[in-house]
Design an enzyme around this catalytic site. Sequence first.
Site, short mmCIF file in Angstrom:
data_model
loop_
_atom_site.label_atom_id
_atom_site.label_comp_id
_atom_site.label_asym_id
_atom_site.label_seq_id
_atom_site.Cartn_x
_atom_site.Cartn_y
_atom_site.Cartn_z
N GLU A 71 0.83 -1.22 0.00
CA GLU A 71 0.00 0.00 0.00
C GLU A 71 0.86 1.26 0.00
O GLU A 71 0.43 2.30 -0.47
CB GLU A 71 -0.92 0.03 1.24
CG GLU A 71 -2.21 -0.71 1.04
CD GLU A 71 -3.26 -0.44 2.11
OE1 GLU A 71 -2.99 0.29 3.07
OE2 GLU A 71 -4.38 -0.98 1.97
N LYS B 234 -13.83 -0.76 -4.11
CA LYS B 234 -14.93 -0.43 -3.20
C LYS B 234 -16.05 0.28 -3.97
O LYS B 234 -17.23 -0.03 -3.80
CB LYS B 234 -14.44 0.50 -2.07
CG LYS B 234 -13.47 -0.17 -1.10
CD LYS B 234 -13.10 0.79 0.02
CE LYS B 234 -11.98 0.26 0.87
NZ LYS B 234 -11.42 1.24 1.80
O1 LIG Z 1 -9.28 0.57 9.62
P1 LIG Z 1 -10.15 0.75 8.43
O2 LIG Z 1 -10.51 2.17 8.18
O3 LIG Z 1 -11.37 -0.13 8.51
O4 LIG Z 1 -9.34 0.30 7.15
C1 LIG Z 1 -8.86 -0.99 7.00
C2 LIG Z 1 -7.92 -1.08 5.85
O5 LIG Z 1 -8.57 -0.66 4.67
C3 LIG Z 1 -7.72 0.20 3.91
O6 LIG Z 1 -8.13 1.50 4.11
C4 LIG Z 1 -7.80 -0.10 2.47
O7 LIG Z 1 -9.11 -0.10 2.06
C5 LIG Z 1 -6.36 -0.03 4.51
O8 LIG Z 1 -5.49 1.00 4.25
C6 LIG Z 1 -6.71 -0.22 5.95
O9 LIG Z 1 -5.67 -0.80 6.68
#
Ligand SMILES: O=P(O)(O)OC[C@H]1O[C@](O)(CO)[C@@H](O)[C@@H]1O
Length: 449
Positions: A289, A424
């Site tokens: 990432e 998403k």
């Molecule tokens: O803690 P959150 O906001 O649920 O995100 C979980 C994961 O999803 C992401 O945002 C990617 O969609 C990652 O960067 C993150 O670790």
Amino acid sequence: MKKIQVNINSVLSTVSEKDIHALETSTAADALEKLREGTGEGNDFLGWLDLPSRTPMHHLDEIIAVANDLRNSCDYVVSVGIGGSYLGAKAVIEALGNSFDAYTPATPGSPKVLFAGQNIGEDYLHELQAFLADKRFGIIVISKSGTTTEPAIAFRLLKEQLEKQVGKAEACKRIVAITDAKRGALRQLATEEGYKTFVIDDNVGGRFSVLTPVGLLPIAVAGYDVKKLVKGALAMQEECMTSSEANVCQLYASTRNLLYRAGKKIEILVNYNPKLHYFGEWWKQLYGESEGKDHKGIFPAAVDFSTDLHSMGQWIQDGERSIFETVISVETPDNKTVIPSDDANLDGLNYIAGKRVDEVNKMAELGTRIAHVDGGVPNIRITVPELSEEYLGQLIYFFELSCGMSGYILGVNPFNQPGVEAYKRNMFALLEKPGYEEDTKAIQAKLND
Ligand SMILES: O=P(O)(O)OC[C@H]1O[C@](O)(CO)[C@@H](O)[C@@H]1O
């Protein structure tokens, strides 16, 4: 406490020591400076940088107290989260735990930590709920944004189940939420329901959050010493904040970038201890990432050796020469097992009788290194004295700081992840989520083409 070591001798047939040191003292030193001074891209996400030194003891005590409450009231605690809200805790718990923990029953005061919300597998969730049906369980729900679909689905199911099993008031005592201070659906829910909460600071990105309550609470619930984990990270922070050729983060970040420039586009993180499997998963998110953007970045892969030498070994030895390896070598295992002698010797193993299993493992490691380097696969070696909280803390901070530096050397913002939104948006459009009407029309037109 000893320190983890980085050895680059086995990359020198591909990149020169002179070039590595030149990069270390120029761009890598600048990258460290940018991180320290907060002058680089993504500088609003640098809260992880001094986290070990600015985490007060009373904060750790509070985490431990909440963990102890859950340890006393639950036999199973489900940690609900995905990505950075899952992988750090999973990696540390797996690395420190007994390999057969999952097959032994929980005992009072010593619960098992299970995970959910890291997938959308219907069978996984169904089977988890069936397993928990007659168990004393609690929930740690973790989402920085508070809006991520996978953990939200898992939490909705588990919350309903827990409330049915023990009533709303008791469920409320067994649920802890870790999320943003103000924003997101999870914050609102936690406030309305009156859950105990911990905050993930705005300036700490998910993949850099293992040393916040996100990682520390589940790790403490599993019975591990989070103070020692932070102490190990602090030792690495203190060692690596100053720029020098001996700075192991500068060395690793520079070496992997030079290998990338030399056409080694894939980095394989190798372990010879299966307890580190999930550490590889954590590392993949951290680097994937952080660096995979603007159509550049080393592809982070991970293997467990010697297991995967019998599956991926052929490719690594003889496939396209676009890879390098970074091996995490644990010097001393926790336990001692000696290979017995056998009078009949039908398996022909008496030549290693009397040796510890780890001696064979170390020869597999050395033999593999020589074979892979001879085959054109450069090899960075990271030596860890043992798998303990302190050394895992060192390793975590080492990889985090190296990652920030490496991203700047590569020329990307290591602290955003815009690419993750694409799937998403499509998923929401396909599910006809309110607010995505235009996307729904567009994706349906695409599907009908
Ligand atoms: O803690 P959150 O906001 O649920 O995100 C979980 C994961 O999803 C992401 O945002 C990617 O969609 C990652 O960067 C993150 O670790």
